[in-house]
Design a protein around this motif. Structure first.
Motif, PDB file in Angstrom:
ATOM      1  N   GLU A   1       0.810  -1.215  -0.108  1.00 52.35           N
ATOM      2  CA  GLU A   1       0.001  -0.014   0.056  1.00 52.35           C
ATOM      3  C   GLU A   1       0.773   1.346   0.208  1.00 52.35           C
ATOM      4  OE1 GLU A   1      -3.554   2.109   2.639  1.00 52.35           O
ATOM      5  OE2 GLU A   1      -3.128  -0.220   2.749  1.00 52.35           O
ATOM      6  N   GLU A   2       1.762   1.155   0.699  1.00 51.04           N
ATOM      7  CA  GLU A   2       2.768   2.175   0.790  1.00 51.04           C
ATOM      8  C   GLU A   2       3.674   2.412  -0.418  1.00 51.04           C
ATOM      9  OE1 GLU A   2       5.402   1.472   4.229  1.00 51.04           O
ATOM     10  OE2 GLU A   2       3.886   1.903   5.570  1.00 51.04           O
ATOM     11  N   LEU A   3       3.818   1.436  -1.144  1.00 52.06           N
ATOM     12  CA  LEU A   3       4.522   1.750  -2.571  1.00 52.06           C
ATOM     13  C   LEU A   3       3.691   2.064  -3.562  1.00 52.06           C
ATOM     14  CD1 LEU A   3       7.006   0.897  -4.126  1.00 52.06           C
ATOM     15  CD2 LEU A   3       6.055  -1.654  -4.509  1.00 52.06           C
ATOM     16  N   VAL A   4       2.408   1.812  -3.544  1.00 44.65           N
ATOM     17  CA  VAL A   4       1.415   2.315  -4.490  1.00 44.65           C
ATOM     18  C   VAL A   4       1.184   3.935  -4.077  1.00 44.65           C
ATOM     19  CG1 VAL A   4      -1.252   2.444  -5.269  1.00 44.65           C
ATOM     20  CG2 VAL A   4       0.171   0.278  -5.005  1.00 44.65           C
ATOM     21  N   HIS A   5       1.119   4.347  -3.162  1.00 45.85           N
ATOM     22  CA  HIS A   5       0.947   5.720  -2.680  1.00 45.85           C
ATOM     23  C   HIS A   5       2.333   6.351  -3.022  1.00 45.85           C
ATOM     24  CE1 HIS A   5      -2.372   6.131  -0.143  1.00 45.85           C
ATOM     25  NE2 HIS A   5      -2.186   4.911   0.411  1.00 45.85           N
ATOM     26  N   ALA A   6       3.316   5.790  -3.109  1.00 46.94           N
ATOM     27  CA  ALA A   6       4.460   6.420  -3.365  1.00 46.94           C
ATOM     28  C   ALA A   6       4.572   6.635  -4.930  1.00 46.94           C
ATOM     29  CB  ALA A   6       5.798   5.646  -3.056  1.00 46.94           C
ATOM     30  N   TYR A   7       4.205   5.495  -5.681  1.00 46.28           N
ATOM     31  CA  TYR A   7       4.156   5.621  -7.303  1.00 46.28           C
ATOM     32  C   TYR A   7       3.225   6.659  -7.561  1.00 46.28           C
ATOM     33  CZ  TYR A   7       6.431   0.986  -7.593  1.00 46.28           C
ATOM     34  OH  TYR A   7       7.215  -0.194  -7.558  1.00 46.28           O
ATOM     35  N   GLN A   8       2.183   6.822  -6.949  1.00 45.99           N
ATOM     36  CA  GLN A   8       0.963   7.912  -7.161  1.00 45.99           C
ATOM     37  C   GLN A   8       1.674   9.299  -6.961  1.00 45.99           C
ATOM     38  OE1 GLN A   8      -2.365   6.564  -4.540  1.00 45.99           O
ATOM     39  NE2 GLN A   8      -3.279   6.306  -6.472  1.00 45.99           N
ATOM     40  N   LYS A   9       2.658   9.429  -5.890  1.00 45.16           N
ATOM     41  CA  LYS A   9       3.221  10.821  -5.549  1.00 45.16           C
ATOM     42  C   LYS A   9       4.209  10.880  -6.662  1.00 45.16           C
ATOM     43  CE  LYS A   9       2.255  10.867  -0.690  1.00 45.16           C
ATOM     44  NZ  LYS A   9       3.110  10.371   0.730  1.00 45.16           N
TER      45      LYS A   9
END
Length: 168
Positions: A53-61
Motif C-alpha cells: 500500500e505504501e508503494l502504491v502511494h509512493a508511485y502515485q506521488k
C-alpha cells in the motif's frame, strides 16, 4: 466515492501501462507476496500489504510530482500483469519491471522493456538510462541485453549483487 480515472502511459500488442489507483493494492500484493517473484526484487523478500500500500502511494506521488514512476502493467483485459517503469538513478533513470510469476516465459518482460526504452527515448533522451539485474537472474539479464542495454559493471542494488546495465 468516485474512482480516479486511469491515465494510459503506453500500449503494446499485449500490454497496457497505466497510472495506479488505491484499489490496485490487493492485485499488486498478489505479485509482491510471492517469494519466487520477489527473490530478485526490492529487498529480495515477499512484502506485506502495508508495504505494498505504501508503494502504491509512493508511485502515485512520483507520477504527480515528476510525471513518471513504475506504473501498473496490465493485459488488454485490464488484469494486472505486474509493474514497470523507472526509478531515480543519480542523474538518470533506472528501468525496472516485475512480472507475475504465472506469466513468466511469455516474452512480456521483453515487450514492456522495449516499449519503455522507446518511451524513454521519446520523453527523456538526454538522461542516461540504467538498469539493474541480479547476477543470478539470467532471464532478466537476457531481456536487458535484448532491448539494447550493455553491461556497464557490477554493483550492489537492493542488498544483492547485480549487473549494472547502461543504454548506449
Amino acid at each position: 466515492m468516485r474512482s480516479v480515472p486511469r491515465t494510459t502511459i503506453l500500449t503494446t500488442p499485449r500490454l497496457v501501462l497505466t497510472t495506479w489507483r488505491l484499489t490496485d493494492v490487493d492485485d499488486l500484493l498478489a505479485v509482491h507476496s510471492d517469494p519466487a517473484t520477489m527473490r530478485f526484487v526490492r529487498q529480495g523478500r515477499p512484502e506485506t500489504r502495508t508495504e505494498t500500500e505504501e508503494l502504491v502511494h509512493a508511485y502515485q506521488k512520483e507520477q504527480a510530482h515528476r510525471g513518471w514512476t513504475k506504473w501498473r502493467l496490465a493485459d488488454r483485459h485490464g488484469d494486472l500483469v505486474g509493474r514497470a517503469g523507472f526509478a531515480d538513478q543519480g542523474s538518470g533513470r533506472a528501468l525496472g519491471y516485475t512480472i507475475r510469476r504465472d506469466l513468466w516465459g511469455r516474452g512480456l518482460a521483453s515487450e514492456i522493456a522495449e516499449a519503455l526504452v522507446q518511451w524513454h527515448r521519446d520523453h527523456a533522451s538526454t538522461e542516461t538510462l540504467w538498469a539493474y539485474a541480479a547476477i543470478e537472474n539470467a532471464p532478466s539479464c537476457r531481456v536487458l541485453e535484448k532491448v539494447g542495454f550493455r553491461l556497464h559493471g557490477d554493483a550492489q542494488h537492493g542488498g544483492m549483487p547485480c549487473h549494472l546495465y547502461r543504454l548506449p
